[in-house]
Design a protein around this motif. Sequence first.
Motif, PDB file in Angstrom:
ATOM      1  N   GLN A 168     -61.475  15.258  23.503  1.00  0.00           N
ATOM      2  CA  GLN A 168     -60.844  16.341  22.741  1.00  0.00           C
ATOM      3  C   GLN A 168     -61.835  17.481  22.609  1.00  0.00           C
ATOM      4  N   GLU A 172     -61.365  14.070  16.342  1.00  0.00           N
ATOM      5  CA  GLU A 172     -60.015  13.688  15.932  1.00  0.00           C
ATOM      6  C   GLU A 172     -59.983  12.172  15.771  1.00  0.00           C
ATOM      7  N   SER A 267     -52.665  18.748  20.716  1.00  0.00           N
ATOM      8  CA  SER A 267     -53.659  19.103  19.696  1.00  0.00           C
ATOM      9  C   SER A 267     -53.691  20.608  19.438  1.00  0.00           C
TER      10      SER A 267
END
Length: 287
Positions: A168, A172, A267
């Motif tokens: 990411q 997260e 995301s």
Amino acid sequence: ITQFILLAFADMRELQLLHFWLFLGIYLVALLGNNLIITTVICDHHLHTPMYFFLLNLSLLDLGSISTIVPKSMANSLWDTRAISYAGCAAQLFLFLFFVSAECSLLTVMAYDRYVAICQPLHYGTLLGSRACVHMAAAAWGTGFLNAALHTANTLSLPLCQGNALGQFFCEIPQTLKLSCSRAYYGEVGLIVVSAFIAFGCFVFIVLSYVQIFRAVLRIPSEQGRHKAFSTCLPHLAVVSVFVNTGIFAYLKPPSISSPSLDLVVSVLYSVLPPAVNPLIYSMRNQ
């Protein structure tokens, strides 16, 4: 582990500057829009009403959430590094969850505000007085703090033995859980499921509120009155739908459909875009 490696853009070195400028543009739009709302609501006494008080709180939460993750991602892209310290990752986990959880609660409060304003206008001053508004806003912020503290403490207490690479551009929880080598992570998965059901419950409450709102609006004899009522409600419902559903999907999507590109897109949809588009959506039909 003393640091984590963020690998979201690891295979796109030639697009590093594009990533930086794109995130910078989104971040500047979010800063400008939300700060304008905050300044306007504070300075204009005509806007010292429950609806704008909650909108001011929403802008504060949006500024907090996007400032938690985007500047670090831009810095990593600009300096061609992907490292984030353990303490920095813990701070990102906590702060982002705090702001996002509080925002989910606040959106529910805003739906209640619109319900009372349209369906019970004679009781609006009683049910949503200044003290009640402060208490509801404080409850939203407090809920976010408790949720973030619980998830962050539980996640970071797990033993990590699958390396330190997170797929990411920010820290997260689902990506952090992939590094765990202990069955204890099932406890955090259970907490995520519970939180997702609570968020979905908020979404259902909001939808049911708007069902009652639309029924009340359709009974308004004046077309101008119906248009005015709809214009104050539809933007909020659109924001809630995208924000809550993409957030739930990001945390509960099955592994069979998970991929780095899909994780990245989801995301961005629930973490980066809402703070930038919320001021536009909430202000486009508002003088």
